[in-house]
Design a protein around this motif. Structure first.
Motif, mmCIF file in Angstrom:
data_model
loop_
_atom_site.group_PDB
_atom_site.id
_atom_site.type_symbol
_atom_site.label_atom_id
_atom_site.label_comp_id
_atom_site.label_asym_id
_atom_site.label_seq_id
_atom_site.Cartn_x
_atom_site.Cartn_y
_atom_site.Cartn_z
ATOM 1 N N ASP A 268 0.818 -1.212 0.000
ATOM 2 C CA ASP A 268 0.000 0.000 0.000
ATOM 3 C C ASP A 268 0.850 1.260 0.000
ATOM 4 O OD1 ASP A 268 -2.308 -1.589 2.292
ATOM 5 O OD2 ASP A 268 -2.411 -1.454 0.099
ATOM 6 N N SER A 269 2.137 1.118 0.189
ATOM 7 C CA SER A 269 3.035 2.277 0.190
ATOM 8 C C SER A 269 2.990 2.947 -1.182
ATOM 9 C CB SER A 269 4.468 1.854 0.507
ATOM 10 O OG SER A 269 4.591 1.428 1.837
ATOM 11 N N ALA A 270 2.620 4.210 -1.193
ATOM 12 C CA ALA A 270 2.460 4.951 -2.447
ATOM 13 C C ALA A 270 2.041 6.374 -2.102
ATOM 14 C CB ALA A 270 1.396 4.301 -3.323
ATOM 15 N N VAL A 271 1.848 7.169 -3.130
ATOM 16 C CA VAL A 271 1.243 8.484 -2.951
ATOM 17 C C VAL A 271 -0.244 8.354 -3.259
ATOM 18 C CG1 VAL A 271 1.163 10.873 -3.756
ATOM 19 C CG2 VAL A 271 3.371 9.697 -3.533
ATOM 20 N N TYR A 272 -1.060 8.885 -2.385
ATOM 21 C CA TYR A 272 -2.514 8.845 -2.567
ATOM 22 C C TYR A 272 -3.013 10.268 -2.750
ATOM 23 C CZ TYR A 272 -2.296 4.039 -1.020
ATOM 24 O OH TYR A 272 -2.009 2.710 -0.923
ATOM 25 N N PHE A 273 -3.858 10.470 -3.747
ATOM 26 C CA PHE A 273 -4.452 11.783 -3.894
ATOM 27 C C PHE A 273 -5.912 11.682 -4.319
ATOM 28 C CE2 PHE A 273 -4.002 11.768 -8.479
ATOM 29 C CZ PHE A 273 -2.841 11.066 -8.709
ATOM 30 N N CYS A 274 -6.627 12.715 -3.928
ATOM 31 C CA CYS A 274 -8.033 12.772 -4.270
ATOM 32 C C CYS A 274 -8.220 13.667 -5.490
ATOM 33 C CB CYS A 274 -8.863 13.287 -3.103
ATOM 34 S SG CYS A 274 -8.467 14.965 -2.595
ATOM 35 N N ALA A 275 -9.306 13.443 -6.174
ATOM 36 C CA ALA A 275 -9.704 14.298 -7.290
ATOM 37 C C ALA A 275 -11.173 14.647 -7.099
ATOM 38 C CB ALA A 275 -9.482 13.595 -8.623
ATOM 39 N N VAL A 276 -11.511 15.873 -7.417
ATOM 40 C CA VAL A 276 -12.859 16.375 -7.167
ATOM 41 C C VAL A 276 -13.418 16.957 -8.446
ATOM 42 C CG1 VAL A 276 -14.198 18.044 -5.835
ATOM 43 C CG2 VAL A 276 -12.242 16.891 -4.774
ATOM 44 N N GLU A 277 -14.604 16.511 -8.813
ATOM 45 C CA GLU A 277 -15.247 17.053 -10.005
ATOM 46 C C GLU A 277 -16.335 18.029 -9.589
ATOM 47 O OE1 GLU A 277 -16.861 14.214 -12.727
ATOM 48 O OE2 GLU A 277 -17.890 15.754 -13.880
ATOM 49 N N THR A 278 -16.338 19.156 -10.252
ATOM 50 C CA THR A 278 -17.293 20.199 -9.903
ATOM 51 C C THR A 278 -18.231 20.478 -11.063
ATOM 52 O OG1 THR A 278 -15.490 21.133 -8.619
ATOM 53 C CG2 THR A 278 -17.440 22.490 -8.832
ATOM 54 N N GLY A 279 -18.328 19.571 -11.984
ATOM 55 C CA GLY A 279 -19.169 19.794 -13.142
ATOM 56 C C GLY A 279 -18.489 20.739 -14.107
ATOM 57 N N ALA A 280 -19.153 21.079 -15.164
ATOM 58 C CA ALA A 280 -18.611 22.001 -16.169
ATOM 59 C C ALA A 280 -17.235 21.567 -16.633
ATOM 60 C CB ALA A 280 -18.566 23.427 -15.618
ATOM 61 N N ASN A 281 -17.036 20.266 -16.732
ATOM 62 C CA ASN A 281 -15.776 19.714 -17.229
ATOM 63 C C ASN A 281 -14.577 20.070 -16.372
ATOM 64 O OD1 ASN A 281 -17.381 18.838 -19.296
ATOM 65 N ND2 ASN A 281 -16.777 20.452 -20.690
ATOM 66 N N ASN A 282 -14.765 20.207 -15.101
ATOM 67 C CA ASN A 282 -13.653 20.541 -14.218
ATOM 68 C C ASN A 282 -13.354 19.417 -13.245
ATOM 69 O OD1 ASN A 282 -13.002 23.166 -15.085
ATOM 70 N ND2 ASN A 282 -14.808 23.974 -14.091
ATOM 71 N N LEU A 283 -12.132 18.932 -13.281
ATOM 72 C CA LEU A 283 -11.667 17.911 -12.343
ATOM 73 C C LEU A 283 -10.391 18.431 -11.708
ATOM 74 C CD1 LEU A 283 -12.248 14.982 -11.366
ATOM 75 C CD2 LEU A 283 -10.692 14.212 -13.142
ATOM 76 N N PHE A 284 -10.377 18.543 -10.391
ATOM 77 C CA PHE A 284 -9.229 19.096 -9.677
ATOM 78 C C PHE A 284 -8.586 18.018 -8.815
ATOM 79 C CE2 PHE A 284 -9.802 23.509 -10.779
ATOM 80 C CZ PHE A 284 -11.156 23.574 -11.091
ATOM 81 N N PHE A 285 -7.268 17.980 -8.860
ATOM 82 C CA PHE A 285 -6.519 16.970 -8.126
ATOM 83 C C PHE A 285 -5.810 17.580 -6.933
ATOM 84 C CE2 PHE A 285 -6.594 13.218 -10.902
ATOM 85 C CZ PHE A 285 -7.104 13.758 -12.054
ATOM 86 N N GLY A 286 -5.785 16.858 -5.823
ATOM 87 C CA GLY A 286 -4.982 17.246 -4.680
ATOM 88 C C GLY A 286 -3.511 16.943 -4.929
ATOM 89 N N THR A 287 -2.676 17.380 -3.998
ATOM 90 C CA THR A 287 -1.232 17.247 -4.176
ATOM 91 C C THR A 287 -0.700 15.900 -3.714
ATOM 92 O OG1 THR A 287 -0.929 18.357 -2.068
ATOM 93 C CG2 THR A 287 -0.815 19.718 -4.042
ATOM 94 N N GLY A 288 -1.445 15.186 -2.939
ATOM 95 C CA GLY A 288 -1.021 13.845 -2.574
ATOM 96 C C GLY A 288 -0.466 13.706 -1.178
ATOM 97 N N THR A 289 -0.691 12.549 -0.587
ATOM 98 C CA THR A 289 -0.094 12.145 0.691
ATOM 99 C C THR A 289 0.736 10.902 0.438
ATOM 100 O OG1 THR A 289 -1.851 13.022 2.110
ATOM 101 C CG2 THR A 289 -0.552 11.193 2.981
ATOM 102 N N ARG A 290 1.993 10.947 0.833
ATOM 103 C CA ARG A 290 2.857 9.789 0.663
ATOM 104 C C ARG A 290 2.695 8.878 1.867
ATOM 105 N NH1 ARG A 290 6.740 8.266 -2.574
ATOM 106 N NH2 ARG A 290 6.856 10.324 -3.561
ATOM 107 N N LEU A 291 2.170 7.693 1.637
ATOM 108 C CA LEU A 291 1.966 6.706 2.692
ATOM 109 C C LEU A 291 3.150 5.741 2.707
ATOM 110 C CD1 LEU A 291 0.162 5.310 4.844
ATOM 111 C CD2 LEU A 291 -0.809 3.966 2.960
ATOM 112 N N THR A 292 3.765 5.613 3.871
ATOM 113 C CA THR A 292 4.857 4.658 4.060
ATOM 114 C C THR A 292 4.413 3.626 5.079
ATOM 115 O OG1 THR A 292 6.525 6.348 3.592
ATOM 116 C CG2 THR A 292 7.265 4.355 4.717
ATOM 117 N N VAL A 293 4.487 2.365 4.701
ATOM 118 C CA VAL A 293 4.099 1.285 5.606
ATOM 119 C C VAL A 293 5.364 0.675 6.191
ATOM 120 C CG1 VAL A 293 2.866 -0.895 5.810
ATOM 121 C CG2 VAL A 293 2.062 0.862 4.208
ATOM 122 N N ILE A 294 5.428 0.670 7.488
ATOM 123 C CA ILE A 294 6.609 0.157 8.200
ATOM 124 C C ILE A 294 6.385 -1.314 8.527
ATOM 125 C CG2 ILE A 294 8.072 0.446 10.233
ATOM 126 C CD1 ILE A 294 6.870 3.343 10.364
#
Lengths: 111, 117
Positions: free
Chosen positions: A84-110
Protein backbone atom coordinates in the motif's frame (compact mmCIF):
# COMPACT_ATOMS: atom_id res chain seq x y z
CA UNK A 1 -13.18 27.46 -8.98
CA UNK A 2 -12.01 24.71 -6.71
CA UNK A 3 -9.06 24.03 -4.49
CA UNK A 4 -8.23 20.59 -3.24
CA UNK A 5 -5.78 19.93 -0.45
CA UNK A 6 -4.61 17.01 1.57
CA UNK A 7 -3.99 17.43 5.23
CA UNK A 8 -0.69 15.67 5.52
CA UNK A 9 2.01 15.36 2.86
CA UNK A 10 3.37 12.21 4.49
CA UNK A 11 1.96 9.46 6.67
CA UNK A 12 3.76 6.50 8.21
CA UNK A 13 1.86 3.53 9.60
CA UNK A 14 2.78 0.16 10.99
CA UNK A 15 1.95 -2.85 8.87
CA UNK A 16 -1.42 -4.21 9.90
CA UNK A 17 -2.71 -0.91 11.25
CA UNK A 18 -5.43 1.12 9.58
CA UNK A 19 -4.53 4.21 7.56
CA UNK A 20 -6.60 7.34 7.15
CA UNK A 21 -5.79 9.87 4.46
CA UNK A 22 -7.71 13.12 4.31
CA UNK A 23 -8.66 15.58 1.64
CA UNK A 24 -10.48 18.90 1.80
CA UNK A 25 -12.20 20.70 -1.02
CA UNK A 26 -13.62 24.15 -1.34
CA UNK A 27 -16.54 24.08 -3.75
CA UNK A 28 -19.85 22.97 -2.28
CA UNK A 29 -21.08 22.20 -5.81
CA UNK A 30 -18.53 19.39 -6.15
CA UNK A 31 -20.38 16.23 -7.00
CA UNK A 32 -17.94 13.43 -7.73
CA UNK A 33 -14.89 12.39 -5.76
CA UNK A 34 -12.15 9.92 -6.60
CA UNK A 35 -9.16 8.49 -4.79
CA UNK A 36 -6.07 7.49 -6.74
CA UNK A 37 -2.93 5.60 -5.77
CA UNK A 38 0.35 6.39 -7.48
CA UNK A 39 3.33 4.12 -7.04
CA UNK A 40 6.81 5.27 -7.86
CA UNK A 41 7.39 5.41 -11.61
CA UNK A 42 3.80 4.63 -12.47
CA UNK A 43 0.70 6.47 -13.45
CA UNK A 44 -2.16 7.05 -11.01
CA UNK A 45 -4.40 4.08 -10.41
CA UNK A 46 -8.07 4.38 -9.53
CA UNK A 47 -8.95 3.09 -6.06
CA UNK A 48 -12.49 4.11 -5.26
CA UNK A 49 -14.98 6.84 -6.00
CA UNK A 50 -18.06 8.33 -4.42
CA UNK A 51 -20.81 10.63 -5.61
CA UNK A 52 -22.27 13.49 -3.62
CA UNK A 53 -25.53 11.64 -2.94
CA UNK A 54 -23.62 9.19 -0.75
CA UNK A 55 -21.56 9.64 2.42
CA UNK A 56 -19.78 6.30 2.53
CA UNK A 57 -18.65 3.70 0.08
CA UNK A 58 -16.65 0.56 0.68
CA UNK A 59 -14.33 -1.42 -1.50
CA UNK A 60 -11.88 -4.16 -0.81
CA UNK A 61 -10.01 -2.99 2.32
CA UNK A 62 -10.78 0.63 1.44
CA UNK A 63 -13.55 2.92 2.54
CA UNK A 64 -14.23 6.46 1.38
CA UNK A 65 -16.13 8.82 3.62
CA UNK A 66 -17.63 12.06 2.38
CA UNK A 67 -18.69 14.87 4.69
CA UNK A 68 -20.33 17.49 2.54
CA UNK A 69 -21.05 19.74 5.49
CA UNK A 70 -17.38 20.43 6.11
CA UNK A 71 -16.28 19.59 2.57
CA UNK A 72 -14.03 16.78 3.66
CA UNK A 73 -13.17 13.45 2.11
CA UNK A 74 -11.21 10.61 3.63
CA UNK A 75 -9.76 7.33 2.49
CA UNK A 76 -9.45 4.56 5.02
CA UNK A 77 -7.25 1.56 4.30
CA UNK A 78 -7.75 -1.41 6.58
CA UNK A 79 -4.89 -3.66 7.65
CA UNK A 80 -2.33 -1.65 5.73
CA UNK A 81 0.22 -3.73 3.85
CA UNK A 82 3.67 -2.89 2.47
CA UNK A 83 2.18 -2.91 -1.03
CA UNK A 84 0.00 0.00 0.00
CA UNK A 85 3.03 2.28 0.19
CA UNK A 86 2.46 4.95 -2.45
CA UNK A 87 1.24 8.48 -2.95
CA UNK A 88 -2.51 8.84 -2.57
CA UNK A 89 -4.45 11.78 -3.89
CA UNK A 90 -8.03 12.77 -4.27
CA UNK A 91 -9.70 14.30 -7.29
CA UNK A 92 -12.86 16.38 -7.17
CA UNK A 93 -15.25 17.05 -10.01
CA UNK A 94 -17.29 20.20 -9.90
CA UNK A 95 -19.17 19.79 -13.14
CA UNK A 96 -18.61 22.00 -16.17
CA UNK A 97 -15.78 19.71 -17.23
CA UNK A 98 -13.65 20.54 -14.22
CA UNK A 99 -11.67 17.91 -12.34
CA UNK A 100 -9.23 19.10 -9.68
CA UNK A 101 -6.52 16.97 -8.13
CA UNK A 102 -4.98 17.25 -4.68
CA UNK A 103 -1.23 17.25 -4.18
CA UNK A 104 -1.02 13.85 -2.57
CA UNK A 105 -0.09 12.14 0.69
CA UNK A 106 2.86 9.79 0.66
CA UNK A 107 1.97 6.71 2.69
CA UNK A 108 4.86 4.66 4.06
CA UNK A 109 4.10 1.28 5.61
CA UNK A 110 6.61 0.16 8.20
CA UNK A 111 7.04 -3.64 8.27
CA UNK B 1 0.33 -5.37 -22.81
CA UNK B 2 -0.54 -2.15 -21.04
CA UNK B 3 -3.92 -0.63 -21.83
CA UNK B 4 -2.53 2.92 -22.05
CA UNK B 5 0.95 3.43 -23.42
CA UNK B 6 3.00 6.58 -23.72
CA UNK B 7 6.08 7.27 -25.80
CA UNK B 8 8.71 8.29 -25.11
CA UNK B 9 9.01 7.49 -21.40
CA UNK B 10 11.81 9.98 -20.92
CA UNK B 11 12.93 12.91 -23.04
CA UNK B 12 15.49 15.63 -22.62
CA UNK B 13 15.31 18.51 -25.03
CA UNK B 14 16.45 22.09 -25.42
CA UNK B 15 14.57 25.34 -25.22
CA UNK B 16 12.83 26.20 -28.48
CA UNK B 17 12.57 22.64 -29.78
CA UNK B 18 9.29 21.12 -30.90
CA UNK B 19 8.36 18.00 -28.98
CA UNK B 20 5.59 15.48 -29.48
CA UNK B 21 4.41 13.06 -26.81
CA UNK B 22 2.27 10.20 -27.95
CA UNK B 23 -0.43 8.19 -26.26
CA UNK B 24 -2.16 5.03 -27.41
CA UNK B 25 -4.91 3.04 -25.75
CA UNK B 26 -6.46 -0.35 -26.31
CA UNK B 27 -9.39 0.12 -23.95
CA UNK B 28 -11.76 1.29 -26.66
CA UNK B 29 -12.55 4.45 -24.73
CA UNK B 30 -13.74 7.55 -26.52
CA UNK B 31 -12.36 9.99 -23.95
CA UNK B 32 -8.70 10.87 -23.65
CA UNK B 33 -6.82 13.41 -21.56
CA UNK B 34 -3.40 14.95 -21.13
CA UNK B 35 -2.18 16.05 -17.70
CA UNK B 36 1.04 17.36 -16.30
CA UNK B 37 2.31 16.66 -12.81
CA UNK B 38 4.74 18.91 -10.99
CA UNK B 39 6.27 18.41 -7.53
CA UNK B 40 4.03 19.92 -4.85
CA UNK B 41 1.15 20.41 -7.27
CA UNK B 42 -1.75 18.20 -8.18
CA UNK B 43 -2.27 16.86 -11.67
CA UNK B 44 -3.38 19.63 -13.98
CA UNK B 45 -5.38 19.11 -17.13
CA UNK B 46 -3.85 20.37 -20.36
CA UNK B 47 -6.30 19.15 -23.02
CA UNK B 48 -9.02 16.61 -23.31
CA UNK B 49 -10.95 14.97 -26.12
CA UNK B 50 -14.33 13.30 -25.85
CA UNK B 51 -14.19 11.82 -29.32
CA UNK B 52 -12.12 12.06 -32.48
CA UNK B 53 -13.74 15.31 -33.57
CA UNK B 54 -13.80 16.91 -30.15
CA UNK B 55 -10.85 18.77 -28.61
CA UNK B 56 -11.09 20.96 -25.53
CA UNK B 57 -8.66 23.11 -23.60
CA UNK B 58 -8.00 22.29 -20.01
CA UNK B 59 -6.71 24.39 -17.16
CA UNK B 60 -3.22 25.00 -18.60
CA UNK B 61 -3.33 24.70 -22.39
CA UNK B 62 -1.06 27.63 -23.26
CA UNK B 63 2.09 26.47 -25.00
CA UNK B 64 0.60 23.09 -25.89
CA UNK B 65 -1.42 21.64 -28.75
CA UNK B 66 -2.98 18.24 -29.31
CA UNK B 67 -4.07 15.98 -32.11
CA UNK B 68 -6.58 13.16 -31.91
CA UNK B 69 -5.51 11.03 -34.85
CA UNK B 70 -7.87 8.17 -34.09
CA UNK B 71 -10.00 6.90 -31.25
CA UNK B 72 -6.97 5.15 -29.86
CA UNK B 73 -4.37 7.87 -30.33
CA UNK B 74 -3.97 11.28 -28.73
CA UNK B 75 -0.74 13.23 -29.04
CA UNK B 76 0.49 16.28 -27.18
CA UNK B 77 2.87 18.78 -28.78
CA UNK B 78 5.01 21.48 -27.32
CA UNK B 79 5.54 23.84 -30.23
CA UNK B 80 8.53 25.61 -28.70
CA UNK B 81 9.57 23.99 -25.46
CA UNK B 82 10.55 26.15 -22.49
CA UNK B 83 12.17 25.12 -19.18
CA UNK B 84 9.00 25.58 -17.11
CA UNK B 85 7.40 22.83 -19.19
CA UNK B 86 9.73 20.38 -17.48
CA UNK B 87 7.32 17.96 -15.79
CA UNK B 88 5.86 14.49 -15.75
CA UNK B 89 3.14 14.15 -18.38
CA UNK B 90 0.31 11.66 -18.15
CA UNK B 91 -2.21 10.52 -20.69
CA UNK B 92 -5.48 9.06 -19.45
CA UNK B 93 -8.63 7.55 -20.92
CA UNK B 94 -12.13 7.05 -19.66
CA UNK B 95 -15.43 5.68 -20.76
CA UNK B 96 -18.57 7.77 -20.90
CA UNK B 97 -20.94 8.03 -17.99
CA UNK B 98 -24.10 10.14 -18.11
CA UNK B 99 -23.75 10.84 -14.41
CA UNK B 100 -20.50 12.73 -14.64
CA UNK B 101 -18.47 14.61 -17.16
CA UNK B 102 -15.10 13.05 -16.39
CA UNK B 103 -16.70 10.20 -14.65
CA UNK B 104 -15.86 6.77 -13.90
CA UNK B 105 -12.40 5.50 -13.78
CA UNK B 106 -9.71 7.33 -15.64
CA UNK B 107 -7.00 4.93 -16.70
CA UNK B 108 -3.59 6.51 -16.74
CA UNK B 109 -0.53 5.70 -18.78
CA UNK B 110 2.90 5.29 -17.16
CA UNK B 111 3.92 8.87 -17.81
CA UNK B 112 6.55 10.70 -19.83
CA UNK B 113 9.26 12.55 -17.96
CA UNK B 114 10.16 15.62 -20.00
CA UNK B 115 13.13 17.83 -19.22
CA UNK B 116 13.61 21.10 -21.09
CA UNK B 117 17.08 22.57 -20.74
Amino acid sequence: GESVGLHLPTLSVQEGDNSIINCAYSNSASDYFIWYKQESGKGPQFIIDIRSNMDKRQGQRVTVLLNKTVKHLSLQIAATQPGDSAVYFCAVETGANNLFFGTGTRLTVIP
Amino acid sequence: DADVTQTPRNRITKTGKRIMLECSQTKGHDRMYWYRQDPGLGLRLIYYSFDVKDINKGEISDGYSVSRQAQAKFSLSLESAIPNQTALYFCATSDFSPASTFADTQYFGPGTRLTVL
